[in-house]
Design a protein around this motif. Sequence first.
Motif, mmCIF file in Angstrom:
data_model
loop_
_atom_site.group_PDB
_atom_site.id
_atom_site.type_symbol
_atom_site.label_atom_id
_atom_site.label_comp_id
_atom_site.label_asym_id
_atom_site.label_seq_id
_atom_site.Cartn_x
_atom_site.Cartn_y
_atom_site.Cartn_z
ATOM 1 N N TYR A 1 0.842 -1.207 0.000
ATOM 2 C CA TYR A 1 0.000 0.000 0.000
ATOM 3 C C TYR A 1 0.873 1.250 0.000
ATOM 4 C CZ TYR A 1 -4.160 -2.723 1.404
ATOM 5 O OH TYR A 1 -5.208 -3.601 1.462
ATOM 6 N N ALA A 2 0.441 2.280 -0.729
ATOM 7 C CA ALA A 2 1.048 3.596 -0.567
ATOM 8 C C ALA A 2 0.751 4.073 0.852
ATOM 9 C CB ALA A 2 0.489 4.574 -1.594
ATOM 10 N N PRO A 3 1.608 4.898 1.469
ATOM 11 C CA PRO A 3 1.414 5.281 2.874
ATOM 12 C C PRO A 3 0.019 5.776 3.243
ATOM 13 C CG PRO A 3 3.587 5.940 2.170
ATOM 14 C CD PRO A 3 2.897 5.409 0.941
ATOM 15 N N PRO A 4 -0.606 6.685 2.483
ATOM 16 C CA PRO A 4 -1.963 7.105 2.874
ATOM 17 C C PRO A 4 -2.969 5.959 2.808
ATOM 18 C CG PRO A 4 -1.012 8.653 1.297
ATOM 19 C CD PRO A 4 -0.140 7.443 1.304
ATOM 20 N N CYS A 5 -2.790 5.076 1.837
ATOM 21 C CA CYS A 5 -3.696 3.934 1.682
ATOM 22 C C CYS A 5 -3.510 2.933 2.811
ATOM 23 C CB CYS A 5 -3.469 3.259 0.331
ATOM 24 S SG CYS A 5 -3.755 4.339 -1.093
ATOM 25 N N PHE A 6 -2.266 2.780 3.267
ATOM 26 C CA PHE A 6 -1.993 1.876 4.383
ATOM 27 C C PHE A 6 -2.632 2.416 5.661
ATOM 28 C CE2 PHE A 6 1.077 0.214 7.670
ATOM 29 C CZ PHE A 6 0.638 -1.098 7.619
ATOM 30 N N ASP A 7 -2.507 3.722 5.889
ATOM 31 C CA ASP A 7 -3.157 4.333 7.054
ATOM 32 C C ASP A 7 -4.672 4.189 6.971
ATOM 33 O OD1 ASP A 7 -0.846 5.094 8.364
ATOM 34 O OD2 ASP A 7 -0.847 7.139 7.577
ATOM 35 N N ALA A 8 -5.233 4.440 5.787
ATOM 36 C CA ALA A 8 -6.678 4.301 5.603
ATOM 37 C C ALA A 8 -7.117 2.862 5.870
ATOM 38 C CB ALA A 8 -7.072 4.731 4.191
ATOM 39 N N HIS A 9 -6.333 1.918 5.384
ATOM 40 C CA HIS A 9 -6.611 0.492 5.604
ATOM 41 C C HIS A 9 -6.657 0.175 7.097
ATOM 42 C CE1 HIS A 9 -4.925 -3.583 6.367
ATOM 43 N NE2 HIS A 9 -5.723 -3.972 5.391
ATOM 44 N N ASP A 10 -5.679 0.678 7.844
ATOM 45 C CA ASP A 10 -5.631 0.385 9.278
ATOM 46 C C ASP A 10 -6.754 1.086 10.032
ATOM 47 O OD1 ASP A 10 -3.537 -1.323 9.061
ATOM 48 O OD2 ASP A 10 -2.080 -0.091 10.120
ATOM 49 N N LEU A 11 -7.081 2.300 9.643
ATOM 50 C CA LEU A 11 -8.181 3.016 10.297
ATOM 51 C C LEU A 11 -9.508 2.299 10.059
ATOM 52 C CD1 LEU A 11 -7.155 6.683 9.453
ATOM 53 C CD2 LEU A 11 -7.238 5.680 11.735
ATOM 54 N N TRP A 12 -9.712 1.836 8.851
ATOM 55 C CA TRP A 12 -10.947 1.117 8.522
ATOM 56 C C TRP A 12 -11.091 -0.130 9.385
ATOM 57 C CZ3 TRP A 12 -15.511 1.108 6.096
ATOM 58 C CH2 TRP A 12 -16.103 -0.111 5.758
ATOM 59 N N HIS A 13 -10.018 -0.910 9.451
ATOM 60 C CA HIS A 13 -10.083 -2.147 10.218
ATOM 61 C C HIS A 13 -10.139 -1.878 11.722
ATOM 62 C CE1 HIS A 13 -9.800 -5.134 7.007
ATOM 63 N NE2 HIS A 13 -9.016 -4.278 6.387
ATOM 64 N N ALA A 14 -9.634 -0.722 12.152
ATOM 65 C CA ALA A 14 -9.718 -0.367 13.573
ATOM 66 C C ALA A 14 -11.153 -0.092 14.004
ATOM 67 C CB ALA A 14 -8.847 0.860 13.852
ATOM 68 N N MET A 15 -12.002 0.305 13.044
ATOM 69 C CA MET A 15 -13.389 0.661 13.367
ATOM 70 C C MET A 15 -14.406 -0.328 12.809
ATOM 71 S SD MET A 15 -13.306 4.836 12.988
ATOM 72 C CE MET A 15 -12.471 4.901 11.389
ATOM 73 N N ASP B 1 -10.412 -0.172 17.835
ATOM 74 C CA ASP B 1 -9.020 -0.126 18.269
ATOM 75 C C ASP B 1 -8.625 1.342 18.427
ATOM 76 O OD1 ASP B 1 -6.327 -0.293 18.727
ATOM 77 O OD2 ASP B 1 -5.874 -1.598 17.031
ATOM 78 N N GLU B 2 -8.911 1.892 19.594
ATOM 79 C CA GLU B 2 -8.659 3.320 19.822
ATOM 80 C C GLU B 2 -7.185 3.671 19.696
ATOM 81 O OE1 GLU B 2 -12.537 2.406 21.917
ATOM 82 O OE2 GLU B 2 -10.560 1.451 21.795
ATOM 83 N N ASN B 3 -6.312 2.748 20.094
ATOM 84 C CA ASN B 3 -4.883 3.037 20.012
ATOM 85 C C ASN B 3 -4.411 3.208 18.569
ATOM 86 O OD1 ASN B 3 -3.890 3.084 22.784
ATOM 87 N ND2 ASN B 3 -4.514 0.941 22.857
ATOM 88 N N CYS B 4 -5.025 2.486 17.651
ATOM 89 C CA CYS B 4 -4.707 2.662 16.234
ATOM 90 C C CYS B 4 -5.110 4.059 15.771
ATOM 91 C CB CYS B 4 -5.415 1.596 15.396
ATOM 92 S SG CYS B 4 -5.199 1.796 13.613
ATOM 93 N N LEU B 5 -6.290 4.521 16.173
ATOM 94 C CA LEU B 5 -6.733 5.864 15.814
ATOM 95 C C LEU B 5 -5.745 6.903 16.338
ATOM 96 C CD1 LEU B 5 -10.580 5.639 16.574
ATOM 97 C CD2 LEU B 5 -9.348 4.988 14.498
ATOM 98 N N ILE B 6 -5.278 6.694 17.571
ATOM 99 C CA ILE B 6 -4.325 7.628 18.168
ATOM 100 C C ILE B 6 -2.998 7.603 17.409
ATOM 101 C CG2 ILE B 6 -2.946 8.118 20.230
ATOM 102 C CD1 ILE B 6 -5.330 7.018 21.883
ATOM 103 N N ASP B 7 -2.467 6.402 17.164
ATOM 104 C CA ASP B 7 -1.171 6.275 16.500
ATOM 105 C C ASP B 7 -1.136 7.001 15.164
ATOM 106 O OD1 ASP B 7 -0.050 4.770 18.508
ATOM 107 O OD2 ASP B 7 -0.278 2.842 17.490
ATOM 108 N N ILE B 8 -2.229 6.957 14.439
ATOM 109 C CA ILE B 8 -2.259 7.552 13.108
ATOM 110 C C ILE B 8 -2.647 9.023 13.165
ATOM 111 C CG2 ILE B 8 -3.395 7.490 10.846
ATOM 112 C CD1 ILE B 8 -3.574 4.444 11.184
ATOM 113 N N LEU B 9 -3.789 9.333 13.743
ATOM 114 C CA LEU B 9 -4.328 10.686 13.635
ATOM 115 C C LEU B 9 -3.570 11.703 14.488
ATOM 116 C CD1 LEU B 9 -8.115 9.815 13.548
ATOM 117 C CD2 LEU B 9 -6.620 10.405 11.626
#
Length: 324
Positions: free
Chosen positions: A88-102, A108-116
Amino acid sequence: MFCGSYIQGTIVPNPNCNPMMDAQMIGGALQGFECDKDVLIDILTQRSNAQRIMIAEAYGNMYGTDLLGVLKDNLDGHFKEVITGLMYAPPCFDAHDLWHAMKGPGTDENCLIDILALRSSAEIFQIKEAYVLQYNNNLDQDIYSETSGHFRDALMNLVQGVREEGYADPAMAAQDAMVLWEACQRRTGEHKNMLQMILCNKSYQQLWLVFQEFQTISGQDIAAAISECFDGYFQQLLLAIVSAARDRPAYYAYRLYNAIHDFGFHNKTIIRILISRSEIDLTNIRQKYKETYGKSLFHDIKHFASGHYEKALLAICAGDTQDY
């Protein structure tokens, strides 16, 4: 703010990269009953993200199919998460992780924190665009529906991408510090909003000055004050922002250590940090990890992971040095 002499990742563009040849080798590795995972590791962990995307394009032209989809179909377990994450390109990888966190039950609140909490305004906008394209959902709306309270308010502020960039006003720093001090003393909803507005909107350079003024005014470190006055994920989010302004490698080293030791090897966190920081500051994170915790990141990964999953993680950590 991190004062290391040189900020660097472990993965850099490989001068010997030949996308057509790499795509052909990956195609051969994926044929047969069992794919050759060593070939995937040797190629994909030793190429930059931009080079991997070129390899995927060459693979598509050569085989008429999407490389990411083929990898998802042929791999499994945490090894699959590492190898597909690299594509994944970096923004797409972050989007992927945010989607799966919710997605699904729980968040997965810690994922939201790590990224945003640790992305620039420009990166936030790229993530939001990728989120819409990949999942046909609005990131703002998903965050609003999946979180609550002041934690949600702060996340909603961050996801607007309005943090100032590179701006510092020493004259304003003392005033901002007074607002933070008053918020820590009174702890009302209004004061929490004022506190998060400063931490979520001011530039990291400005926050650096504000934290110094806070120490002068209160006689207390800002991180200690936040830990004492607030709790829960709201507290964790605020502390992450403080770390982003002060020492990002230390923050990620702390998150990796906790993911390895406190939660029984929280694979998603480890994979997310290693991949997302591999071309930015993973070398510095490794150094901070060893300085802080006494053992190398390599040692702890080898202790808790195994097989090709371990080999892939170690290869990302080492880059082209292979010093584990």
